[in-house]
Every structure is written in structure tokens, then in C-alpha cells.
Design a protein around this motif. Structure first.
Motif, PDB file in Angstrom:
ATOM      1  N   SER A 149       0.594  -0.977  -0.077  1.00 40.61           N
ATOM      2  CA  SER A 149       0.112   0.027  -0.223  1.00 40.61           C
ATOM      3  C   SER A 149       0.845   0.941   0.313  1.00 40.61           C
ATOM      4  O   SER A 149       0.429   2.228  -0.834  1.00 40.61           O
ATOM      5  CB  SER A 149      -0.912   0.284   1.286  1.00 40.61           C
ATOM      6  OG  SER A 149      -1.548  -0.857   1.144  1.00 40.61           O
ATOM      7  N   ASP A 150       2.361   1.279   0.944  1.00 39.77           N
ATOM      8  CA  ASP A 150       2.613   2.230   0.904  1.00 39.77           C
ATOM      9  C   ASP A 150       3.177   2.988  -0.436  1.00 39.77           C
ATOM     10  O   ASP A 150       3.818   3.754  -0.637  1.00 39.77           O
ATOM     11  CB  ASP A 150       3.824   2.266   2.129  1.00 39.77           C
ATOM     12  CG  ASP A 150       3.275   2.204   3.388  1.00 39.77           C
ATOM     13  OD1 ASP A 150       2.256   2.307   3.270  1.00 39.77           O
ATOM     14  OD2 ASP A 150       4.159   1.747   4.292  1.00 39.77           O
TER      15      ASP A 150
ATOM     16  N   ALA B  73       1.164   4.115  -2.969  1.00 43.47           N
ATOM     17  CA  ALA B  73       0.799   5.452  -2.847  1.00 43.47           C
ATOM     18  C   ALA B  73       1.868   6.558  -3.295  1.00 43.47           C
ATOM     19  O   ALA B  73       1.217   7.191  -4.266  1.00 43.47           O
ATOM     20  CB  ALA B  73       0.672   5.303  -1.057  1.00 43.47           C
TER      21      ALA B  73
ATOM     22  N   CYS C 161       2.276   6.467  -7.113  1.00 38.19           N
ATOM     23  CA  CYS C 161       0.806   7.126  -7.813  1.00 38.19           C
ATOM     24  C   CYS C 161       0.545   8.304  -7.760  1.00 38.19           C
ATOM     25  O   CYS C 161       0.978   9.511  -8.792  1.00 38.19           O
ATOM     26  CB  CYS C 161      -0.328   6.521  -7.121  1.00 38.19           C
ATOM     27  SG  CYS C 161      -1.523   5.831  -7.299  1.00 38.19           S
TER      28      CYS C 161
ATOM     29  N   GLY D 258      -3.279   1.886  -1.353  1.00 39.18           N
ATOM     30  CA  GLY D 258      -2.358   2.911  -2.152  1.00 39.18           C
ATOM     31  C   GLY D 258      -2.505   4.223  -2.567  1.00 39.18           C
ATOM     32  O   GLY D 258      -2.337   5.090  -2.859  1.00 39.18           O
TER      33      GLY D 258
ATOM     34  N   ARG E  58      -5.182   6.589  -0.992  1.00 32.46           N
ATOM     35  CA  ARG E  58      -4.158   7.559  -0.111  1.00 32.46           C
ATOM     36  C   ARG E  58      -3.093   8.220  -1.276  1.00 32.46           C
ATOM     37  O   ARG E  58      -3.362   9.439  -1.142  1.00 32.46           O
ATOM     38  CB  ARG E  58      -3.093   6.548   0.211  1.00 32.46           C
ATOM     39  CG  ARG E  58      -2.039   7.112   1.689  1.00 32.46           C
ATOM     40  CD  ARG E  58      -2.083   6.652   2.798  1.00 32.46           C
ATOM     41  NE  ARG E  58      -1.941   5.547   3.152  1.00 32.46           N
ATOM     42  CZ  ARG E  58      -0.512   4.870   3.299  1.00 32.46           C
ATOM     43  NH1 ARG E  58       0.208   5.587   2.376  1.00 32.46           N
ATOM     44  NH2 ARG E  58      -0.654   3.504   3.156  1.00 32.46           N
ATOM     45  N   GLY E  59      -2.931   7.543  -1.999  1.00 28.89           N
ATOM     46  CA  GLY E  59      -1.657   8.643  -2.831  1.00 28.89           C
ATOM     47  C   GLY E  59      -2.644   9.457  -3.578  1.00 28.89           C
ATOM     48  O   GLY E  59      -1.596  11.032  -3.928  1.00 28.89           O
TER      49      GLY E  59
END
Ligand code: SF4
Length: 279
Positions: free
Chosen positions: A10-11, A14, A17, A96, A99-100
């Protein structure tokens, strides 16, 4: 077996992106410079200069290269000796993207096909997974704008149509697309497989760095011939006339059914965005 927590996925998604939307790749910047050496139209040259300036501003100010920050297309190459822990892979990728696009102030472009109600967070992402040897994970984030994606096509040619039929389809389709895909473009062509595989091949072809040769010498020749024909169409930068309609043609090919010759065309605009990471 190696374990990888999906929160790291996910990190990474993000971050990619945001990077993809802010930072045009070096290959594209070099392609614009090469185009400036060859473009004769004053309007075309002015547009190419503006594309360079726009890319520089986007990078320095962490602002999107284009207001259309695209659907988030994600390619995953998953090592078959990798064990994913901590949660669902697809949800990790979507988290991700969510959030991104939120933290990066990127436009959310997904919507209900009929009501056109915006989904609000740019999910679901378009996720393509491939199993590969090893215990690593490669993530490629390739935001794709609507204007260029709309200029896509799959056609099932007859085997007898051969290379001439493929060339006719590609050049005619680029001619019909005109200024809609925001040229100068990169033209992704998928040949072979079946209906859906040809489309994925065309999209994957866009991930190759512009300016690098096709690993298959026969396809390299075909790419050069197609590019020359496309750049004789006169569409030019942003469709306002000129020599440089496309920076490159990229082809991926694989075997197909004896009765078929699938061909897919997926056009990428000048905002050709993709970033990758290996975990
Ligand atoms: S096609 Fe590309 S450059 Fe044109 S508006 Fe869409 S993302 Fe932007």
C-alpha cells in the motif's frame, strides 16, 4: 519462503501514484528533445517547448503533469516463493491508490458507467498480476488518461491479412484518432494471443522506455516502418499539424490461434506516466 507485509505494498503504490503523476520519465523528456530537432511546424515546436516547461513545473512543484491523473493501472509481478501476509493483496493495492490520490491532490477519475457518479477515491484500480520465479515483487503504476484510452481498439484480423493488414489497421486508426489522444503519442500494439491478451500486450508495450529498441529485430523493423508512416500523416503535436504525431510505436507479440490474428492498439498520450518499484 520470504514474507512481505501487504501494508508495504500500500505504501509503495501510494508513493508511485504521486511520483508517476508528478515526474515525467527521462525517456519522455529525451523524446521531446529529439522531436524538437525534427519538428518543422512553428506551432508544433511551440507545443513541444510547452510540454517541456510543463514537465519541469510539475516536477519542481509536485503538481500533476496533466489534470487527467488517470485510472490507476497497476502491474504486479509476484515471485512464486513470496508469501504475502497482513491482508488481502487487491485491497492493499486499492488502499495505496486511495491514499496516493488523496494525499497527492490527484483528481479522482473513476465513476459509475451509467450514473457517472464519481467513486470518490479513484478505485477500483485496474490490476494485472503475473507469477514469476523468485521471491520478489515488482510493482508498476501506470496512470492512464481517458482521452488516449478512448482511442483504443481490438480487431480480429484474418490470418491472411498478415503484416500488411496489421500496418493498415494501426496507421488508419492513428489517422482517425487525430488530435484526440493528445499527441505526440506512443502507439502500443499487441499482436497475437487472443481477444483480451492482445489488449494487455498493447498496454504492456507502452511500459517500455521510449527510445529503447524492441528485443525482437523483426518487430524493431516493423515499429520503425509504422512510425515513419504515422509521422507522414501530418497530425502533429496536439493535432495542430506537424511532423511529430508519435514519438514511438511499441509492439509486443505472442503466438495466437491458427484461425486468428488478433491486433490491439492502445495509444498513450504525451503524458506517458509509469513508475516502478521492486520490494
Ligand atoms: S490524453 Fe493524456 S495529456 Fe490528454 S488530457 Fe488525457 S491524460 Fe492529459
Amino acid at each position: 519462503m520470504r514474507e512481505l507485509d501487504t501494508s508495504l505494498i500500500s505504501d509503495t503504490v501510494a508513493r508511485l501514484c504521486m511520483e508517476a503523476n508528478y515526474e515525467l520519465g527521462r525517456d519522455m523528456l529525451e523524446a521531446i528533445d529529439r522531436a524538437l530537432d525534427r519538428e518543422e511546424s512553428p506551432t508544433g515546436r511551440s507545443i513541444l517547448e510547452q510540454l517541456k516547461e510543463n514537465a519541469a513545473i510539475a516536477r519542481s512543484e509536485s503538481a500533476p503533469i496533466c489534470q487527467d491523473t488517470g485510472l490507476a493501472v497497476i502491474f504486479l509481478e509476484i515471485g512464486q516463493e513470496l508469501v504475502l501476509v497482513g491482508g488481502d493483496l487487491e485491497e492493499a493495492v486499492n488502499a495505496g491508490v486511495r491514499r496516493g490520490y488523496e494525499e497527492g491532490y490527484l483528481r479522482k477519475s473513476t465513476c459509475h458507467p451509467f450514473t457517472r457518479a464519481n467513486c470518490g477515491d479513484n478505485t477500483p484500480a485496474i490490476i494485472h498480476c503475473r507469477l514469476v520465479p523468485g521471491d520478489g515483487l515488482k510493482i508498476v503504476v501506470a496512470p492512464k488518461g481517458g482521452g488516449s484510452e478512448n482511442m483504443s481498439k481490438v480487431v480480429m484480423l484474418k490470418p491472411a491479412d498478415g503484416i500488411a493488414g496489421v500496418k493498415q489497421q494501426v496507421v488508419e486508426w492513428v489517422r482517425q484518432a487525430g488530435g484526440n489522444p493528445c499527441p505526440p503519442t506512443t502507439v502500443g500494439v499487441g499482436i497475437g494471443g487472443n481477444f483480451e491478451r492482445s489488449a494487455i500486450l498493447a498496454k504492456e508495450a507502452l511500459l517500455r522506455e521510449v527510445g529503447t529498441p524492441n528485443p525482437d529485430p523483426e518487430l524493431q523493423v516493423l515499429e520503425e516502418e509504422l512510425l515513419a508512416e504515422i509521422n507522414r500523416l501530418g497530425i502533429g503535436p496536439q493535432g495542430l499539424g506537424g511532423r511529430i504525431t508519435s514519438f514511438a510505436v511499441h509492439i509486443k507479440m505472442q503466438p495466437c490461434h491458427i484461425a486468428s490474428l488478433p491486433v490491439a492498439i492502445n495509444i498513450q498520450c504525451h503524458a506517458a506516466r509509469h513508475k516502478e518499484a521492486i520490494l
